[in-house]
Design an enzyme around this catalytic site. Sequence first.
Site, PDB file in Angstrom:
ATOM      1  N   GLU A 113       1.049  -0.305  10.038  1.00  0.00           N
ATOM      2  CA  GLU A 113      -0.420  -0.353   9.971  1.00  0.00           C
ATOM      3  C   GLU A 113      -0.931   1.096  10.629  1.00  0.00           C
ATOM      4  OE1 GLU A 113      -2.039  -4.050  10.322  1.00  0.00           O
ATOM      5  OE2 GLU A 113      -0.062  -5.174  10.097  1.00  0.00           O
ATOM      6  N   LEU A 154       0.906  -1.179  -0.011  1.00  0.00           N
ATOM      7  CA  LEU A 154      -0.159  -0.254   0.012  1.00  0.00           C
ATOM      8  C   LEU A 154       0.825   1.191   0.033  1.00  0.00           C
ATOM      9  CD1 LEU A 154      -2.923   1.227   0.391  1.00  0.00           C
ATOM     10  CD2 LEU A 154      -2.495   1.226   2.802  1.00  0.00           C
ATOM     11  N   THR A 155       1.983   1.151   0.869  1.00  0.00           N
ATOM     12  CA  THR A 155       2.713   2.542   1.055  1.00  0.00           C
ATOM     13  C   THR A 155       3.492   2.869  -0.079  1.00  0.00           C
ATOM     14  OG1 THR A 155       2.702   1.780   3.472  1.00  0.00           O
ATOM     15  CG2 THR A 155       4.300   3.501   2.858  1.00  0.00           C
ATOM     16  N   GLU A 156       3.687   4.132  -0.241  1.00  0.00           N
ATOM     17  CA  GLU A 156       4.832   4.625  -1.062  1.00  0.00           C
ATOM     18  C   GLU A 156       5.526   5.629  -0.410  1.00  0.00           C
ATOM     19  OE1 GLU A 156       2.717   5.953  -4.801  1.00  0.00           O
ATOM     20  OE2 GLU A 156       1.821   3.862  -4.924  1.00  0.00           O
ATOM     21  N   GLY A 168       2.091   7.652   2.772  1.00  0.00           N
ATOM     22  CA  GLY A 168       2.212   6.725   3.952  1.00  0.00           C
ATOM     23  C   GLY A 168       1.077   6.992   4.837  1.00  0.00           C
ATOM     24  N   SER A 169       0.800   7.724   5.595  1.00  0.00           N
ATOM     25  CA  SER A 169      -0.429   8.019   6.513  1.00  0.00           C
ATOM     26  C   SER A 169      -1.686   8.341   5.491  1.00  0.00           C
ATOM     27  CB  SER A 169      -0.519   9.028   7.390  1.00  0.00           C
ATOM     28  OG  SER A 169       0.726   8.468   8.232  1.00  0.00           O
ATOM     29  N   ASP A 195      -8.198  -2.806   9.583  1.00  0.00           N
ATOM     30  CA  ASP A 195      -9.075  -2.860  10.926  1.00  0.00           C
ATOM     31  C   ASP A 195      -8.624  -4.097  11.657  1.00  0.00           C
ATOM     32  OD1 ASP A 195     -10.360  -0.545  10.633  1.00  0.00           O
ATOM     33  OD2 ASP A 195     -12.286  -1.639  10.068  1.00  0.00           O
ATOM     34  N   ASN A 251       6.223   8.806  -0.970  1.00  0.00           N
ATOM     35  CA  ASN A 251       5.515   9.938  -0.601  1.00  0.00           C
ATOM     36  C   ASN A 251       4.006   9.791  -0.182  1.00  0.00           C
ATOM     37  OD1 ASN A 251       7.689  11.496  -1.122  1.00  0.00           O
ATOM     38  ND2 ASN A 251       7.379  11.177  -3.018  1.00  0.00           N
ATOM     39  N   GLU A 261      -0.481   8.543  16.007  1.00  0.00           N
ATOM     40  CA  GLU A 261      -1.514   9.694  15.342  1.00  0.00           C
ATOM     41  C   GLU A 261      -2.712   9.448  14.480  1.00  0.00           C
ATOM     42  OE1 GLU A 261       1.696   9.543  15.338  1.00  0.00           O
ATOM     43  OE2 GLU A 261       2.507  10.817  16.737  1.00  0.00           O
TER      44      GLU A 261
HETATM   45  C1  LIG Z   1       9.385  -2.080   9.313  1.00  0.00           C
HETATM   46  C2  LIG Z   1       8.043  -1.944   8.359  1.00  0.00           C
HETATM   47  C3  LIG Z   1       7.198  -2.710   7.908  1.00  0.00           C
HETATM   48  C4  LIG Z   1       6.118  -2.198   6.871  1.00  0.00           C
HETATM   49  N1  LIG Z   1       5.387  -3.008   6.295  1.00  0.00           N
HETATM   50  C5  LIG Z   1       4.692  -2.692   5.316  1.00  0.00           C
HETATM   51  C6  LIG Z   1       3.852  -3.316   4.288  1.00  0.00           C
HETATM   52  O1  LIG Z   1       4.141  -4.562   4.574  1.00  0.00           O
HETATM   53  N2  LIG Z   1       3.034  -2.779   3.520  1.00  0.00           N
HETATM   54  C7  LIG Z   1       2.644  -1.531   3.467  1.00  0.00           C
HETATM   55  O2  LIG Z   1       1.943  -1.072   2.678  1.00  0.00           O
HETATM   56  N3  LIG Z   1       3.361  -0.638   4.500  1.00  0.00           N
HETATM   57  C8  LIG Z   1       4.521  -1.190   5.360  1.00  0.00           C
HETATM   58  N4  LIG Z   1       4.964  -0.251   6.187  1.00  0.00           N
HETATM   59  C9  LIG Z   1       4.712   1.194   6.075  1.00  0.00           C
HETATM   60  C10 LIG Z   1       4.003   2.000   7.449  1.00  0.00           C
HETATM   61  O3  LIG Z   1       2.746   1.405   7.241  1.00  0.00           O
HETATM   62  C11 LIG Z   1       4.291   3.319   7.185  1.00  0.00           C
HETATM   63  O4  LIG Z   1       5.554   3.543   7.376  1.00  0.00           O
HETATM   64  C12 LIG Z   1       3.283   4.194   7.979  1.00  0.00           C
HETATM   65  O5  LIG Z   1       1.904   3.959   7.823  1.00  0.00           O
HETATM   66  C13 LIG Z   1       3.669   5.549   8.063  1.00  0.00           C
HETATM   67  O6  LIG Z   1       3.736   6.023   6.846  1.00  0.00           O
HETATM   68  P1  LIG Z   1       5.100   7.051   6.706  1.00  0.00           P
HETATM   69  O7  LIG Z   1       6.175   6.148   6.945  1.00  0.00           O
HETATM   70  O8  LIG Z   1       4.873   7.646   5.219  1.00  0.00           O
HETATM   71  O9  LIG Z   1       4.946   8.282   7.657  1.00  0.00           O
HETATM   72  P2  LIG Z   1       4.063   9.690   7.568  1.00  0.00           P
HETATM   73  O10 LIG Z   1       2.656   9.481   6.852  1.00  0.00           O
HETATM   74  O11 LIG Z   1       4.887  10.588   6.516  1.00  0.00           O
HETATM   75  O12 LIG Z   1       4.129  10.196   8.777  1.00  0.00           O
HETATM   76  C14 LIG Z   1       5.116  10.896   9.430  1.00  0.00           C
HETATM   77  C15 LIG Z   1       4.696  11.731  10.749  1.00  0.00           C
HETATM   78  O13 LIG Z   1       3.441  12.611  10.290  1.00  0.00           O
HETATM   79  C16 LIG Z   1       2.337  12.131  11.322  1.00  0.00           C
HETATM   80  N5  LIG Z   1       1.149  12.518  10.642  1.00  0.00           N
HETATM   81  C17 LIG Z   1       0.968  12.090   9.207  1.00  0.00           C
HETATM   82  N6  LIG Z   1      -0.237  12.360   9.011  1.00  0.00           N
HETATM   83  C18 LIG Z   1      -0.947  12.829   9.993  1.00  0.00           C
HETATM   84  C19 LIG Z   1      -2.211  13.551  10.393  1.00  0.00           C
HETATM   85  N7  LIG Z   1      -3.277  13.654   9.382  1.00  0.00           N
HETATM   86  N8  LIG Z   1      -2.363  14.021  11.658  1.00  0.00           N
HETATM   87  C20 LIG Z   1      -1.499  13.657  12.458  1.00  0.00           C
HETATM   88  N9  LIG Z   1      -0.065  13.323  12.131  1.00  0.00           N
HETATM   89  C21 LIG Z   1       0.383  12.871  10.993  1.00  0.00           C
HETATM   90  C22 LIG Z   1       2.544  10.747  11.594  1.00  0.00           C
HETATM   91  O14 LIG Z   1       1.782   9.898  12.516  1.00  0.00           O
HETATM   92  C23 LIG Z   1       4.069  10.498  11.886  1.00  0.00           C
HETATM   93  O15 LIG Z   1       4.492  10.676  12.898  1.00  0.00           O
HETATM   94  C24 LIG Z   1       6.139  -0.572   7.067  1.00  0.00           C
HETATM   95  C25 LIG Z   1       6.788   0.375   7.746  1.00  0.00           C
HETATM   96  C26 LIG Z   1       7.927  -0.213   8.292  1.00  0.00           C
HETATM   97  C27 LIG Z   1       8.834   0.635   8.853  1.00  0.00           C
END
Ligand SMILES: Cc1cc2nc3c(=O)[nH]c(=O)nc-3n(C[C@H](O)[C@H](O)[C@H](O)COP(=O)(O)OP(=O)(O)OC[C@H]3O[C@@H](n4cnc5c(N)ncnc54)[C@H](O)[C@@H]3O)c2cc1C
Length: 381
Positions: free
Chosen positions: A363, A125-127, A131-132, A240, A129, A367
């Site tokens: 997952e 799912l994640t890319e 994530g959340s 979920d 740019n 936040e």
């Molecule tokens: C070891 C590991 C395994 C993973 N495995 C998978 C996988 O199998 N498949 C997959 O798809 N993904 C996977 N992920 C990705 C993971 O789900 C994401 O890293 C996570 O969802 C956060 O996204 P981001 O890293 O881009 O952080 P960002 O979204 O950039 O967040 C950075 C900060 O900003 C905060 N933030 C962002 N938006 C808001 C908001 N609206 N309000 C308040 N705060 C906010 C966040 O809480 C965080 O503190 C994995 C990550 C890791 C580290």
Amino acid sequence: MDFRPSEEQAILRRTVREFAEAEMRPHVMEWDEAQQFSADLLPKLAALGLMGIQFAEEYGGSAMSAVDYCICIEELARVDPGVALSVAAHNGLCTAHINSFGSAAQKATYLPRLVKGEVLGAWGLTEANAGSDAAAMRTTATRQGDGWVLNGAKAFITHGAIGGVMVVMAVTDRSKGNRGISAFVLEHGTPGMRAGKKENKLGMRASDTSEVVFEDCRLPSGQLLGEEGQAFINTLQVLDSGRIGIAALSVGLAQGAYEAARSYAKERHQFGQPIAAFQAIQWKLADAATKIEASRLLTYRAAYLKDQGKRMTKESAMAKLYASETAVRVADDCVQIHGGYGFVKDYPAEKYFRDVKLTTIGEGTSEIQRLVIARQLLSHS
Ligand SMILES: Cc1cc2nc3c(=O)[nH]c(=O)nc-3n(C[C@H](O)[C@H](O)[C@H](O)COP(=O)(O)OP(=O)(O)OC[C@H]3O[C@@H](n4cnc5c(N)ncnc54)[C@H](O)[C@@H]3O)c2cc1C
């Protein structure tokens, strides 16, 4: 209301605990250093039914409940949270997505190999740019002839490089926003798909994490998973349930760290007595034990609701938020109770401390869990 585990659940916990102590504990640091999911462990996990915990027997699965699933993940995480993460991602993301939204033909093709552990599952799912804000993804799937062409890259994918089967989300109609995202299932080695950078991680190093790149990756139409445009909504449902797994992982990790801290506090003497005699240490242990129990109850309640077929968006987010924040605190206190020995690799404390941070990020960050909970609170009076 009944808080007792069934006899089968008590046996399940004992079985997985004995397995983790015998087959995993001796290798924990070796896997951490190697930064690889152990290929030797996979068939052993599969033989115990742990690669297909909640899936139907017709596919070779163990047909266990969501509460049973929590017990399994908890017991693996108590010994090696990295292995628990791999097992949770395989079961709770890739395999669960195919099981919930795949056609009969897709289930028959992929589930037996996944649940028997012949291949590991990955879920993208994640890319880089997105994530959340996953709906901001850039990966596209464009119709071409009778099929689709995928282009883009997924980041941080558990088993991205080693997964034999992958579920990937891509934009099929940008004009439709969230409703223009679709899912596809594909095999490792499909031309145009390759593993990108392997991540060098702080913790959870026994679980592989990589980028996955798609360059003109052609898929027949039968690889579309679920309805076109429905994948984002499907993904929220997968998450979920997935979050219950990360909550259980947090409970197990915290339990492992707490047990390590308690034993050390009884052995270590300073000022002529075990450090467990000091109130400052006792309070840390008391707080840890209390919060772990609270986390476990929240986690089992979310799992119970899932078993009843009820919606548990709020409850799973609450369980994941509370259990992961608890685990971070307990792992921190575990290092503190070990003093300088908590900072070196001869004791398990430092590894729990490194592994735990993923639980408040993967997952959905803490936040984002608060955002999910608040939305649920404010949308129902
Ligand atoms: C070891 C590991 C395994 C993973 N495995 C998978 C996988 O199998 N498949 C997959 O798809 N993904 C996977 N992920 C990705 C993971 O789900 C994401 O890293 C996570 O969802 C956060 O996204 P981001 O890293 O881009 O952080 P960002 O979204 O950039 O967040 C950075 C900060 O900003 C905060 N933030 C962002 N938006 C808001 C908001 N609206 N309000 C308040 N705060 C906010 C966040 O809480 C965080 O503190 C994995 C990550 C890791 C580290």
